[in-house]
Design an enzyme around this catalytic site. Sequence first.
Site, PDB file in Angstrom:
ATOM      1  N   HIS A  97      -2.707  -5.018  19.015  1.00 30.22           N
ATOM      2  CA  HIS A  97      -3.156  -4.289  17.828  1.00 30.22           C
ATOM      3  C   HIS A  97      -4.436  -4.897  17.258  1.00 30.22           C
ATOM      4  CE1 HIS A  97      -2.838  -1.549  14.527  1.00 30.22           C
ATOM      5  NE2 HIS A  97      -2.640  -2.490  13.628  1.00 30.22           N
ATOM      6  N   ALA A 140      -7.315   6.063  15.709  1.00 31.89           N
ATOM      7  CA  ALA A 140      -7.644   5.077  16.739  1.00 31.89           C
ATOM      8  C   ALA A 140      -6.878   5.497  17.986  1.00 31.89           C
ATOM      9  CB  ALA A 140      -7.194   3.698  16.294  1.00 31.89           C
ATOM     10  N   HIS A 160       3.373   7.896  10.054  1.00 30.71           N
ATOM     11  CA  HIS A 160       3.510   7.969  11.520  1.00 30.71           C
ATOM     12  C   HIS A 160       4.982   8.155  11.894  1.00 30.71           C
ATOM     13  CE1 HIS A 160      -0.097   5.452  10.786  1.00 30.71           C
ATOM     14  NE2 HIS A 160      -0.595   6.101  11.820  1.00 30.71           N
ATOM     15  N   ASN A 174      -9.682   0.864  22.574  1.00 26.32           N
ATOM     16  CA  ASN A 174      -9.325   0.014  23.732  1.00 26.32           C
ATOM     17  C   ASN A 174      -9.138   0.931  24.925  1.00 26.32           C
ATOM     18  OD1 ASN A 174      -6.822   0.782  21.981  1.00 26.32           O
ATOM     19  ND2 ASN A 174      -6.010   0.532  24.051  1.00 26.32           N
ATOM     20  N   TYR A 179       6.443   6.722  14.334  1.00 25.60           N
ATOM     21  CA  TYR A 179       7.055   5.435  14.711  1.00 25.60           C
ATOM     22  C   TYR A 179       7.539   4.639  13.502  1.00 25.60           C
ATOM     23  CZ  TYR A 179       2.443   3.380  13.692  1.00 25.60           C
ATOM     24  OH  TYR A 179       1.281   3.009  13.083  1.00 25.60           O
ATOM     25  N   GLU A 180       7.066   5.011  12.309  1.00 26.44           N
ATOM     26  CA  GLU A 180       7.536   4.311  11.105  1.00 26.44           C
ATOM     27  C   GLU A 180       8.927   4.803  10.702  1.00 26.44           C
ATOM     28  OE1 GLU A 180       4.251   3.596   7.945  1.00 26.44           O
ATOM     29  OE2 GLU A 180       3.596   5.326   9.104  1.00 26.44           O
ATOM     30  N   HIS A 191       0.844  -1.204   0.000  1.00 22.72           N
ATOM     31  CA  HIS A 191       0.000   0.000   0.000  1.00 22.72           C
ATOM     32  C   HIS A 191       0.872   1.244   0.000  1.00 22.72           C
ATOM     33  CE1 HIS A 191      -3.803  -2.058   0.774  1.00 22.72           C
ATOM     34  NE2 HIS A 191      -3.096  -2.873   1.539  1.00 22.72           N
ATOM     35  N   SER A 201      -0.647   9.415  16.437  1.00 21.85           N
ATOM     36  CA  SER A 201      -0.758  10.116  15.137  1.00 21.85           C
ATOM     37  C   SER A 201      -1.360  11.493  15.347  1.00 21.85           C
ATOM     38  CB  SER A 201      -1.640   9.293  14.187  1.00 21.85           C
ATOM     39  OG  SER A 201      -2.979   9.269  14.651  1.00 21.85           O
TER      40      SER A 201
HETATM   41  N1  HPA Z   1      -2.093   3.773  22.875  1.00 22.54           N
HETATM   42  C1  HPA Z   1      -1.532   4.403  21.816  1.00 22.54           C
HETATM   43  N2  HPA Z   1      -2.043   4.367  20.599  1.00 22.54           N
HETATM   44  C2  HPA Z   1      -3.186   3.681  20.418  1.00 22.54           C
HETATM   45  C3  HPA Z   1      -3.815   2.987  21.471  1.00 22.54           C
HETATM   46  C4  HPA Z   1      -3.236   3.038  22.769  1.00 22.54           C
HETATM   47  O1  HPA Z   1      -3.739   2.462  23.746  1.00 22.54           O
HETATM   48  N3  HPA Z   1      -4.929   2.411  20.950  1.00 22.54           N
HETATM   49  C5  HPA Z   1      -4.960   2.746  19.628  1.00 22.54           C
HETATM   50  N4  HPA Z   1      -3.907   3.510  19.299  1.00 22.54           N
END
Ligand code: HPA
Length: 291
Positions: free
Chosen positions: A248, A114, A84, A236, A86-87, A62, A213
Amino acid sequence: MNYTVKMMQEAAEYIKSQISIQPEVGLILGSGLGVLGDDVENAVRIPYQDIPHFPLSTVVGHAGQLVIGTLKGRPVMVMQGRFHFYEGYSMQVIGFPVRVMKLLGIESMIVTNAAGGCNPKFNPGDLMIITDHIKFFDESPLRGPNIDEFGPRFNDMSEPYTKKLGDLAIRVAKKLGFSLRKGIYAHMAGPSFETPAEIRMLQVLGADAVGMSTVPEVISAVHSGMKVLGISCITNMAAGILDQPLNHEEVLETGAMVRDTFASLIKGVLAEWDDIVVYSMNHERKKQESS
Ligand code: HPA
């Protein structure tokens, strides 16, 4: 990578040469919501790799693409694939597409993500209007020489998320029969999820949600005067709140569960993104410029 205005202009010029509409709203969509790009009507799709200087996504298979067309009648540009920290991308790279949006004449942006819920009253599946954010002392997308064409060296961040747009989303959700949370999003660099101690720290600081993000894109957008609507999907509860590990898969599962609700919210907001919103923004800007 030190991007110059010329590089951004070259990217914008290429995109302009491929489209015949003027996109008004830029959409950067978080995990699972990218499918909204498939609903764009009269879509022109431009792979990132065809756009001069555009970063490429590291997700295998992708490379990412822009989708330009209309959603609920509103001309939009959707980024299918985002970047991101972290990438391994620098913050400046993450901000690049937003500046290209601005050069294309896009004045507002919807950004979704998310996130983990830090507020113990929240539940997985909740959608949260981001009212403000917390970013720690890592790099800013604006670090380095300021590009005055976009905004001032020390830009104002006193209303990073446009209240009028958040209020519009709340009204639209109510009409659709659900309610939204409101809260503060804390940006953590990732890719590890946070520790319980870090989450307790974020709670003390007033964070309601945490994620990896959004904030770099929002800083770039606000610097260039764009209006921003930010929405988190609480996928979550953050680390340590429930007596269970994070993974994840849970993030993806909850994201998929609320995907249709989330998509109907974004479409509803775009349908009501009427001239009153656009007018009041232009009006405010003109007022600021003349003062
Ligand atoms: N922490 C950081 N990033 C996230 C989380 C989390 O709990 N859930 C989804 N993205």
